[in-house]
Scaffold this motif. Structure first.
Motif, PDB file in Angstrom:
ATOM      1  N   ASP A 140       3.376 -10.442   0.663  1.00 41.46           N
ATOM      2  CA  ASP A 140       3.520 -11.660   1.421  1.00 41.46           C
ATOM      3  C   ASP A 140       3.736 -11.470   2.865  1.00 41.46           C
ATOM      4  N   GLY A 141       3.446 -10.376   3.496  1.00 42.16           N
ATOM      5  CA  GLY A 141       3.839  -9.836   4.874  1.00 42.16           C
ATOM      6  C   GLY A 141       5.230  -9.746   5.198  1.00 42.16           C
ATOM      7  N   PHE A 142       6.152  -9.451   4.114  1.00 40.12           N
ATOM      8  CA  PHE A 142       7.399  -9.539   4.448  1.00 40.12           C
ATOM      9  C   PHE A 142       7.843  -8.333   5.222  1.00 40.12           C
ATOM     10  N   ASN A 190       6.785  -8.262   9.038  1.00 40.86           N
ATOM     11  CA  ASN A 190       7.628  -9.410   9.695  1.00 40.86           C
ATOM     12  C   ASN A 190       8.952  -8.864   9.801  1.00 40.86           C
ATOM     13  N   ALA A 191       9.436  -8.195   8.756  1.00 44.67           N
ATOM     14  CA  ALA A 191      10.954  -7.750   8.930  1.00 44.67           C
ATOM     15  C   ALA A 191      11.420  -6.546   9.876  1.00 44.67           C
ATOM     16  N   ILE A 192      10.210  -5.715   9.953  1.00 44.77           N
ATOM     17  CA  ILE A 192      10.608  -4.278  10.397  1.00 44.77           C
ATOM     18  C   ILE A 192      11.297  -4.526  12.134  1.00 44.77           C
ATOM     19  N   GLU A 245       3.374   2.335  -1.180  1.00 47.94           N
ATOM     20  CA  GLU A 245       2.271   1.025  -0.997  1.00 47.94           C
ATOM     21  C   GLU A 245       2.495   0.041   0.090  1.00 47.94           C
ATOM     22  N   LEU A 246       3.770   0.239   0.665  1.00 51.14           N
ATOM     23  CA  LEU A 246       3.830  -0.586   2.141  1.00 51.14           C
ATOM     24  C   LEU A 246       3.274   0.322   3.159  1.00 51.14           C
ATOM     25  N   VAL A 247       3.203   1.634   3.172  1.00 43.82           N
ATOM     26  CA  VAL A 247       2.480   2.318   4.089  1.00 43.82           C
ATOM     27  C   VAL A 247       1.070   1.888   4.075  1.00 43.82           C
ATOM     28  N   GLU A 248       0.473   1.612   2.826  1.00 43.71           N
ATOM     29  CA  GLU A 248      -0.746   1.364   2.683  1.00 43.71           C
ATOM     30  C   GLU A 248      -1.259   0.008   3.125  1.00 43.71           C
ATOM     31  N   TYR A 289       0.878  -1.646   5.543  1.00 48.62           N
ATOM     32  CA  TYR A 289       1.211  -1.736   6.792  1.00 48.62           C
ATOM     33  C   TYR A 289       1.417  -0.447   7.581  1.00 48.62           C
ATOM     34  N   PRO A 290       0.258   0.301   7.918  1.00 49.48           N
ATOM     35  CA  PRO A 290       0.232   1.758   8.244  1.00 49.48           C
ATOM     36  C   PRO A 290       1.092   1.892   9.434  1.00 49.48           C
ATOM     37  N   GLU A 291       1.364   0.989  10.286  1.00 51.95           N
ATOM     38  CA  GLU A 291       2.287   1.278  11.427  1.00 51.95           C
ATOM     39  C   GLU A 291       3.860   1.436  11.163  1.00 51.95           C
ATOM     40  N   LEU A 292       4.134   1.112   9.967  1.00 49.27           N
ATOM     41  CA  LEU A 292       5.550   1.036   9.428  1.00 49.27           C
ATOM     42  C   LEU A 292       6.253   2.431   9.734  1.00 49.27           C
TER      43      LEU A 292
END
Length: 245
Positions: free
Chosen positions: A3-5, A8-10, A29-32, A34-37
């Motif tokens: 849900d975008g957390f 938004n949180a990084i 999965e978060l890297v998939e 949000y590849p910028e993380l």
């Protein structure tokens, strides 16, 4: 889903950590999503570690190997060398698998502060416990937070569950261990520092099925502020490098 957390949180999380270096363990999965993380974390001076590709218990060789296969591409891209098992729960067979996948260290057990183990070519740097009845004679996986661990006289203060329930006590233990020359290993979750929207209401179903998750809904924001103000910090990769010299 997320849900975008994480997206938004990084930035606010990295802003909070701008004067220290830490290890940030990512679920693949978060890297998939949000590849910028990973690059944001690295550019801010922190270590990117691996916390599994899909967050679930990984306690069989087959599941561990499959998870590492699914994450291989992004781990290579960002030179990920540190592993933390989901729920701090793993098996002894994980270490040769980690070695074959170019890891240097794991932090996937609970053990007394100052413990650092050599598992083949892999260093194991456990999440910290405070032993009330003496240090254990043998330390091997699995060593997770459960009733046998606590009844055996170890207080797993490195878990954010304990910093939620016993904030002042955990802070005092960290201070005591550092003064004694030991290096506590603790973890916090991003959602305990930067609350998601509709939190913890969106967590209700999980809480009803497992009330022990309740301490993870407590804000650790002030606790983190106290840690940042009071103690030095480093990445686990730097700690392993220093300890192995």
């Amino acid at each position: 889903m997320d849900d975008g957390f994480a997206h938004n949180a990084i930035d606010p999380l990295l802003e909070r950590l701008k004067n220290v270096k830490t290890s940030v363990y990512l679920v693949g999965e978060l890297v998939e999503w949000y590849p910028e993380l990973p690059q944001k974390i690295i550019d801010a001076g922190h270590e990117v570690g691996f916390h599994c590709q899909v967050h679930r218990p990984l306690t069989t060789v087959k599941d561990i190997e499959l998870d590492l296969q699914r994450s291989a591409e992004w781990r290579r891209q960002y030179h990920v060398r540190g592993f933390r098992a989901p729920m701090i729960n793993t098996i002894e067979e994980v270490y040769p698998i980690l070695e074959r996948n170019d890891f240097i260290y794991s932090s996937s057990l609970y053990a007394p502060t100052g413990t650092i183990l050599r598992k083949g070519a892999i260093w194991e740097v456990p999440v910290s416990t405070f032993p009330l009845l003496g240090r254990p004679a043998k330390i091997q996986a699995p060593r997770r937070m459960n009733l046998p661990l606590v009844l055996g006289g170890e207080f797993p203060y490195g878990s954010s569950m304990m910093s939620g329930l016993f904030t002042k006590l955990v802070f005092n233990i960290i201070e005591r261990e550092l003064k004694a020359g030991a290096s506590p290993v603790i973890f916090l979750h991003p959602y305990e520092i930067i609350p998601p929207e509709r939190w913890p209401a969106r967590f209700t179903r999980d809480l009803l099925s497992n009330p022990l998750l309740y301490p993870f809904t407590f804000s650790k924001s002030n606790f983190l502020n106290d840690l940042l103000r009071s103690f030095p910090m480093s990445t686990l990769a730097d700690f392993v490098k220093e300890s192995s010299q």
